[in-house]
Design an enzyme around this catalytic site. Structure first.
Site, PDB file in Angstrom:
ATOM      1  N   ILE A  17      -0.985   1.501  -7.192  1.00 16.23           N
ATOM      2  CA  ILE A  17      -2.398   1.145  -7.083  1.00 16.23           C
ATOM      3  C   ILE A  17      -2.799   0.921  -5.622  1.00 16.23           C
ATOM      4  CG2 ILE A  17      -4.060  -0.662  -7.731  1.00 16.23           C
ATOM      5  CD1 ILE A  17      -2.244  -1.049 -10.304  1.00 16.23           C
TER       6      ILE A  17
ATOM      7  N   SER B 205      -3.663  -9.202 -13.709  1.00 16.54           N
ATOM      8  CA  SER B 205      -3.221  -8.342 -14.812  1.00 16.54           C
ATOM      9  C   SER B 205      -3.691  -8.945 -16.131  1.00 16.54           C
ATOM     10  CB  SER B 205      -1.694  -8.284 -14.802  1.00 16.54           C
ATOM     11  OG  SER B 205      -1.199  -7.790 -16.010  1.00 16.54           O
TER      12      SER B 205
ATOM     13  N   TYR C  12       6.150 -13.314 -15.122  1.00 18.42           N
ATOM     14  CA  TYR C  12       5.144 -12.417 -14.543  1.00 18.42           C
ATOM     15  C   TYR C  12       3.734 -12.880 -14.936  1.00 18.42           C
ATOM     16  CZ  TYR C  12       2.540  -8.091 -13.625  1.00 18.42           C
ATOM     17  OH  TYR C  12       1.617  -7.169 -13.165  1.00 18.42           O
TER      18      TYR C  12
ATOM     19  N   ALA D  16       0.814  -1.224   0.000  1.00 13.72           N
ATOM     20  CA  ALA D  16       0.000   0.000   0.000  1.00 13.72           C
ATOM     21  C   ALA D  16       0.842   1.267   0.000  1.00 13.72           C
ATOM     22  CB  ALA D  16      -0.937  -0.011   1.211  1.00 13.72           C
ATOM     23  N   ASN D  17       2.162   1.137  -0.042  1.00 12.90           N
ATOM     24  CA  ASN D  17       2.979   2.353   0.028  1.00 12.90           C
ATOM     25  C   ASN D  17       3.146   3.043  -1.321  1.00 12.90           C
ATOM     26  OD1 ASN D  17       4.895  -0.175   0.077  1.00 12.90           O
ATOM     27  ND2 ASN D  17       6.010   1.417  -1.011  1.00 12.90           N
TER      28      ASN D  17
HETATM   29  N1  LIG Z   1       1.107  -1.012 -13.049  1.00 15.36           N
HETATM   30  C1  LIG Z   1       0.477  -1.755 -13.945  1.00 15.36           C
HETATM   31  O1  LIG Z   1       0.386  -1.391 -15.138  1.00 15.36           O
HETATM   32  C2  LIG Z   1      -0.165  -3.031 -13.522  1.00 15.36           C
HETATM   33  C3  LIG Z   1      -0.895  -3.737 -14.522  1.00 15.36           C
HETATM   34  C4  LIG Z   1      -1.500  -4.933 -14.138  1.00 15.36           C
HETATM   35  C5  LIG Z   1      -1.399  -5.402 -12.839  1.00 15.36           C
HETATM   36  N2  LIG Z   1      -0.681  -4.695 -11.915  1.00 15.36           N
HETATM   37  C6  LIG Z   1      -0.612  -5.253 -10.552  1.00 15.36           C
HETATM   38  O2  LIG Z   1      -0.946  -4.239  -9.630  1.00 15.36           O
HETATM   39  C7  LIG Z   1      -0.356  -4.548  -8.348  1.00 15.36           C
HETATM   40  C8  LIG Z   1       0.259  -3.304  -7.771  1.00 15.36           C
HETATM   41  O3  LIG Z   1       1.356  -2.911  -8.564  1.00 15.36           O
HETATM   42  P1  LIG Z   1       1.700  -1.390  -8.919  1.00 15.36           P
HETATM   43  O4  LIG Z   1       1.625  -1.260 -10.393  1.00 15.36           O
HETATM   44  O5  LIG Z   1       0.949  -0.473  -8.058  1.00 15.36           O
HETATM   45  O6  LIG Z   1       3.277  -1.378  -8.591  1.00 15.36           O
HETATM   46  P2  LIG Z   1       4.143  -0.671  -7.454  1.00 15.36           P
HETATM   47  O7  LIG Z   1       3.916   0.805  -7.455  1.00 15.36           O
HETATM   48  O8  LIG Z   1       5.523  -1.165  -7.676  1.00 15.36           O
HETATM   49  O9  LIG Z   1       3.551  -1.276  -6.109  1.00 15.36           O
HETATM   50  C9  LIG Z   1       3.820  -2.594  -5.752  1.00 15.36           C
HETATM   51  C10 LIG Z   1       3.805  -2.711  -4.256  1.00 15.36           C
HETATM   52  O10 LIG Z   1       4.043  -4.069  -3.910  1.00 15.36           O
HETATM   53  C11 LIG Z   1       5.058  -4.092  -2.931  1.00 15.36           C
HETATM   54  N3  LIG Z   1       5.786  -5.354  -2.911  1.00 15.36           N
HETATM   55  C12 LIG Z   1       6.500  -5.916  -3.896  1.00 15.36           C
HETATM   56  N4  LIG Z   1       7.041  -7.065  -3.488  1.00 15.36           N
HETATM   57  C13 LIG Z   1       6.667  -7.224  -2.200  1.00 15.36           C
HETATM   58  C14 LIG Z   1       6.929  -8.200  -1.211  1.00 15.36           C
HETATM   59  N5  LIG Z   1       7.709  -9.259  -1.451  1.00 15.36           N
HETATM   60  N6  LIG Z   1       6.371  -8.046   0.018  1.00 15.36           N
HETATM   61  C15 LIG Z   1       5.597  -6.984   0.292  1.00 15.36           C
HETATM   62  N7  LIG Z   1       5.329  -6.017  -0.591  1.00 15.36           N
HETATM   63  C16 LIG Z   1       5.869  -6.140  -1.823  1.00 15.36           C
HETATM   64  C17 LIG Z   1       5.958  -2.910  -3.267  1.00 15.36           C
HETATM   65  O11 LIG Z   1       6.779  -2.597  -2.160  1.00 15.36           O
HETATM   66  P3  LIG Z   1       8.124  -1.705  -2.333  1.00 15.36           P
HETATM   67  O12 LIG Z   1       7.683  -0.298  -2.542  1.00 15.36           O
HETATM   68  O13 LIG Z   1       8.837  -1.921  -1.038  1.00 15.36           O
HETATM   69  O14 LIG Z   1       8.852  -2.255  -3.521  1.00 15.36           O
HETATM   70  C18 LIG Z   1       4.900  -1.872  -3.570  1.00 15.36           C
HETATM   71  O15 LIG Z   1       4.372  -1.348  -2.386  1.00 15.36           O
HETATM   72  C19 LIG Z   1       0.639  -5.678  -8.619  1.00 15.36           C
HETATM   73  O16 LIG Z   1       0.081  -6.898  -8.180  1.00 15.36           O
HETATM   74  C20 LIG Z   1       0.781  -5.694 -10.134  1.00 15.36           C
HETATM   75  O17 LIG Z   1       1.089  -6.969 -10.629  1.00 15.36           O
HETATM   76  C21 LIG Z   1      -0.064  -3.531 -12.235  1.00 15.36           C
END
Ligand SMILES: NC(=O)c1ccc[n+]([C@@H]2O[C@H](COP(=O)([O-])OP(=O)(O)OC[C@H]3O[C@@H](n4cnc5c(N)ncnc54)[C@H](OP(=O)(O)O)[C@@H]3O)[C@@H](O)[C@H]2O)c1
Length: 328
Positions: A53, A177, A204, A49-50
């Site tokens: 999304i 995704s 992925y 959540a930091n």
């Molecule tokens: N962005 C896109 O276009 C997209 C598209 C489809 C699906 N998604 C999905 O949306 C979700 C959120 O991703 P996002 O795009 O918002 O990316 P993001 O900004 O990188 O956020 C991902 C979050 O997950 C945390 N995380 C990663 N590995 C972890 C672990 N081992 N333990 C605990 N926390 C962990 C990260 O922590 P840190 O900050 O410490 O790294 C960060 O808070 C993911 O499941 C991703 O697959 C994203």
């Protein structure tokens, strides 16, 4: 001089007009959650959540009055997010709890703390995820990306099931995704490098396919418990998800993402919709995108594959016999 200026304007028009049209198209096709649902008295956990999304999902829940638990692996980043959310929403009931989904011990410690200290859990959003990294193994001997994106959330959900059931009607939302469409699972090689030239993207895609299969089987096992589960795809969102790519690739993707991707708030809408909307009640196990029902990848409709993945996951996250009984 005038001729040169005209040429520059023409070239700019050729670039800017299609970009603007695309941006307008993106805005018009992005689904928005309009549910008036109030979450006062409810508790929600959002993993990762930091940033991205997860951050906007947590902020929305805080705006609705929930107790919001930011489940993150980095305390400093999580505290900064907590501060921003409290400042933006005026809701002081936002707390940080540490969990690293790529460690079975960390997930167990987190779940133990939640079960011992929280009286309720109404919404669990398995949002955290990563992508774009080289294949590597964790201390548990599992693939880092598979453990972070699937095995970790699988174990976490299992260990929080009793609390969720106690607070029914409650929900588990899994963030998948569109990449799941390209997943090709080999249940005998869930932790090995995929046998493909496109290793990183296939890796992925496989984890995201697991999110959908997990949701389908979880829905089947939760039937009649009052806990419903949904899986969503957020679209393409400009976040930190590809921070592990090599610098040049990352800069190129980020430049493109500024044009073609949603922002974090837009990207959070379907997670919010699945977590709070009344529209999804009775649709446990289903897949949503743009705040409406979304077409499932064909591999994700395979019930036998979902059951086998569940059994394999039980074994690999080392669930005890008693824990397995929680979701039989
Ligand atoms: N962005 C896109 O276009 C997209 C598209 C489809 C699906 N998604 C999905 O949306 C979700 C959120 O991703 P996002 O795009 O918002 O990316 P993001 O900004 O990188 O956020 C991902 C979050 O997950 C945390 N995380 C990663 N590995 C972890 C672990 N081992 N333990 C605990 N926390 C962990 C990260 O922590 P840190 O900050 O410490 O790294 C960060 O808070 C993911 O499941 C991703 O697959 C994203």
């Amino acid at each position: 001089m005038t001729c040169c200026l005209m040429s520059i304007i023409t070239v700019l028009a050729y670039i800017l007009v299609p970009i603007s049209i695309f941006k307008i198209f993106l805005k018009l096709t992005t689904g928005w959650d309009r549910s008036p649902t109030c979450l006062v008295g409810k508790t929600a956990i959002i993993t990762g959540a930091n940033s991205g999304i997860g951050f906007y999902t947590a902020q929305d829940f805080a705006k609705r009055g929930a107790r919001v638990i930011l489940a993150c692996r980095n305390r400093q980043k999580a505290e900064e997010a907590k501060f921003k959310i409290i400042e933006a929403t005026g809701n002081p009931n936002v707390v940080v709890r540490i969990v690293d989904l790529s460690s079975l011990a960390s997930v167990r410690a987190f779940a133990k703390e939640i079960n011992e200290t929280e009286t309720r859990l109404d919404i669990l959003v398995n949002n955290a995820g990563l992508g774009g990294m080289e294949h590597q193994l964790t201390a548990d001997g599992l693939s880092l990306i598979m453990q972070s994106n699937h095995f970790g959330p699988f174990l976490l959900t299992h260990l929080l099931t009793e609390l969720l059931k106690k607070c029914a009607p409650s929900r588990v939302v899994n963030v998948s995704s569109k990449a799941a469409d390209y997943g090709k699972l080999d249940l005998n090689n869930l932790n090995g490098p995929p046998d493909s030239y496109f290793t990183k993207s296939r890796d992925y895609a496989n984890t995201k396919l697991c999110n959908i299969l997990f949701t389908a089987e979880l829905a089947r096992r939760l039937k009649g418990s009052g806990v419903e589960t949904y899986v969503i795809q957020p679209g393409l969102v400009k976040t930190e998800i590809l921070q592990h790519l090599p610098l040049i690739n990352r800069l190129a993707v980020q430049a493109l993402a500024s044009i073609t991707h949603k922002n974090g708030e837009e990207g959070a809408q379907t997670s919010i919709y699945a977590s709070v909307s009344k529209d999804v009640i009775g649709k446990s196990g289903e897949y949503f995108g743009e705040c409406k029902k979304w077409r499932m990848p064909s591999a994700a409709k395979n019930k036998e594959l979902a059951r086998k993945l569940w059994e394999k996951s039980e074994e690999l996250v080392q669930l005890t016999h008693q824990e397995r009984q929680l979701l039989q």
